[in-house]
Design a protein around this motif. Structure first.
Motif, PDB file in Angstrom:
ATOM      1  N   UNK A 178       1.086  -1.225  -0.019  1.00  0.00           N
ATOM      2  CA  UNK A 178       0.121   0.266   0.263  1.00  0.00           C
ATOM      3  C   UNK A 178       0.810   0.968   0.183  1.00  0.00           C
ATOM      4  N   UNK A 179       0.983   2.494  -1.560  1.00  0.00           N
ATOM      5  CA  UNK A 179       1.296   3.227  -0.801  1.00  0.00           C
ATOM      6  C   UNK A 179       0.254   4.308  -0.410  1.00  0.00           C
ATOM      7  N   UNK A 180       0.295   5.261   0.368  1.00  0.00           N
ATOM      8  CA  UNK A 180      -0.215   5.909   1.261  1.00  0.00           C
ATOM      9  C   UNK A 180       0.491   7.450   0.904  1.00  0.00           C
ATOM     10  N   UNK A 181       0.092   8.523   1.113  1.00  0.00           N
ATOM     11  CA  UNK A 181       0.020   9.185   1.940  1.00  0.00           C
ATOM     12  C   UNK A 181      -0.572  10.725   2.031  1.00  0.00           C
ATOM     13  N   UNK A 182      -0.710  12.098   2.480  1.00  0.00           N
ATOM     14  CA  UNK A 182      -1.174  12.669   3.278  1.00  0.00           C
ATOM     15  C   UNK A 182      -1.133  13.043   4.674  1.00  0.00           C
TER      16      UNK A 182
ATOM     17  N   UNK B 133      -3.529   3.237  -1.807  1.00  0.00           N
ATOM     18  CA  UNK B 133      -3.535   2.663  -2.896  1.00  0.00           C
ATOM     19  C   UNK B 133      -2.586   1.405  -3.200  1.00  0.00           C
ATOM     20  N   UNK B 134      -3.622   0.195  -3.667  1.00  0.00           N
ATOM     21  CA  UNK B 134      -2.398  -0.538  -4.012  1.00  0.00           C
ATOM     22  C   UNK B 134      -1.579  -0.712  -4.903  1.00  0.00           C
TER      23      UNK B 134
ATOM     24  N   UNK C 248      -7.114  -6.449  -2.676  1.00  0.00           N
ATOM     25  CA  UNK C 248      -8.178  -6.148  -3.150  1.00  0.00           C
ATOM     26  C   UNK C 248      -8.735  -5.067  -3.428  1.00  0.00           C
ATOM     27  N   UNK C 249      -9.320  -4.198  -2.279  1.00  0.00           N
ATOM     28  CA  UNK C 249      -9.963  -2.717  -2.116  1.00  0.00           C
ATOM     29  C   UNK C 249      -9.545  -1.246  -2.974  1.00  0.00           C
ATOM     30  N   UNK C 250      -8.743  -1.970  -1.521  1.00  0.00           N
ATOM     31  CA  UNK C 250      -7.729  -0.828  -2.040  1.00  0.00           C
ATOM     32  C   UNK C 250      -7.081  -0.841  -2.844  1.00  0.00           C
ATOM     33  N   UNK C 251      -7.127  -1.413  -4.101  1.00  0.00           N
ATOM     34  CA  UNK C 251      -6.957  -1.758  -5.495  1.00  0.00           C
ATOM     35  C   UNK C 251      -7.446  -1.753  -6.694  1.00  0.00           C
ATOM     36  N   UNK C 252      -8.475  -1.352  -5.999  1.00  0.00           N
ATOM     37  CA  UNK C 252     -10.006  -1.702  -7.153  1.00  0.00           C
ATOM     38  C   UNK C 252     -10.910  -0.423  -7.516  1.00  0.00           C
ATOM     39  N   UNK C 253     -10.955   0.169  -5.621  1.00  0.00           N
ATOM     40  CA  UNK C 253     -11.437   1.516  -5.291  1.00  0.00           C
ATOM     41  C   UNK C 253     -10.965   2.663  -5.067  1.00  0.00           C
ATOM     42  N   UNK C 254     -11.473   3.743  -5.446  1.00  0.00           N
ATOM     43  CA  UNK C 254     -11.193   5.229  -5.610  1.00  0.00           C
ATOM     44  C   UNK C 254     -11.090   5.815  -4.255  1.00  0.00           C
ATOM     45  N   UNK C 255     -10.413   5.929  -3.824  1.00  0.00           N
ATOM     46  CA  UNK C 255     -10.980   7.289  -2.527  1.00  0.00           C
ATOM     47  C   UNK C 255     -11.599   7.833  -2.504  1.00  0.00           C
TER      48      UNK C 255
END
Length: 175
Positions: A25-29, A37-38, A87-94
């Motif tokens: 998971x790549x995370x920024x903010x 996101x995956x 799977x969720x973090x790679x298929x859905x948009x924040x």
């Protein structure tokens, strides 16, 4: 899972087999606003005699704006038991869903107050050193292997190389 501060070079060796295979998971903010996101494209090693991690993000991705706004990002490698999260973090948009909340991830903060996840087996906290857009004109060889990643799926990725300023591992390595 309890994460311990660890030597970046040790954590790099630990996570290399997972990058691009098990994904991360790549995370920024910030604490107030972040996205994850995956990612399957990620490298870690040394550049300019520094421990570094390089990630790739398309401008169409919601995470892109967080990467542009912040000087830090994290890469969290989750255990295999977190396949649904990946799977969720790679298929859905924040943009449409609070993925972190939906997955029940526990947010912790590293250098630059950058979010990462307590559920991770390993984490790299990175400060951006170098940013460059990929250029299709630079696809020197093997275009048939490269070009299928583009087109309908979106534009060319932006490359972010960050110095690993902190690393965490579920294994109790000494720093």
């Amino acid at each position: 899972m309890r994460l311990h501060l660890a030597d970046p070079q040790t954590v790099i060796r630990e996570i290399l087999p997972a990058l691009g295979v098990e994904n991360a998971l790549l995370t920024a903010g910030t604490a107030d606003r972040c996205n994850t996101m995956t990612i399957g494209w990620c490298q870690a090693g040394r550049l300019w005699n520094l421990p570094v991690c390089t990630v790739y993000v398309r401008p169409e991705r919601y995470t892109y704006q967080f990467m542009e706004e912040r000087d830090y990002f994290t890469v969290s490698v989750l255990p295999e038991s977190e396949k649904k999260t990946m799977a969720l973090c790679g298929s859905r948009s924040g943009r449409d869903l609070d993925k972190i909340k939906e997955c029940g991830l526990t947010v912790r903060y590293g250098a630059g107050d950058t979010p990462y996840f307590a559920e991770a087996e390993a984490v790299l906290v990175c400060r951006k050193l170098y940013v460059q857009d990929m250029d299709p004109a630079c696809a020197a060889a093997g275009e048939e292997k490269i070009l299928p990643y583009y087109g309908e799926k979106g534009g060319w990725h932006r490359i972010y190389t960050g110095e690993i300023v902190e690393a965490y591992s579920a294994r109790p390595y000494a720093k």
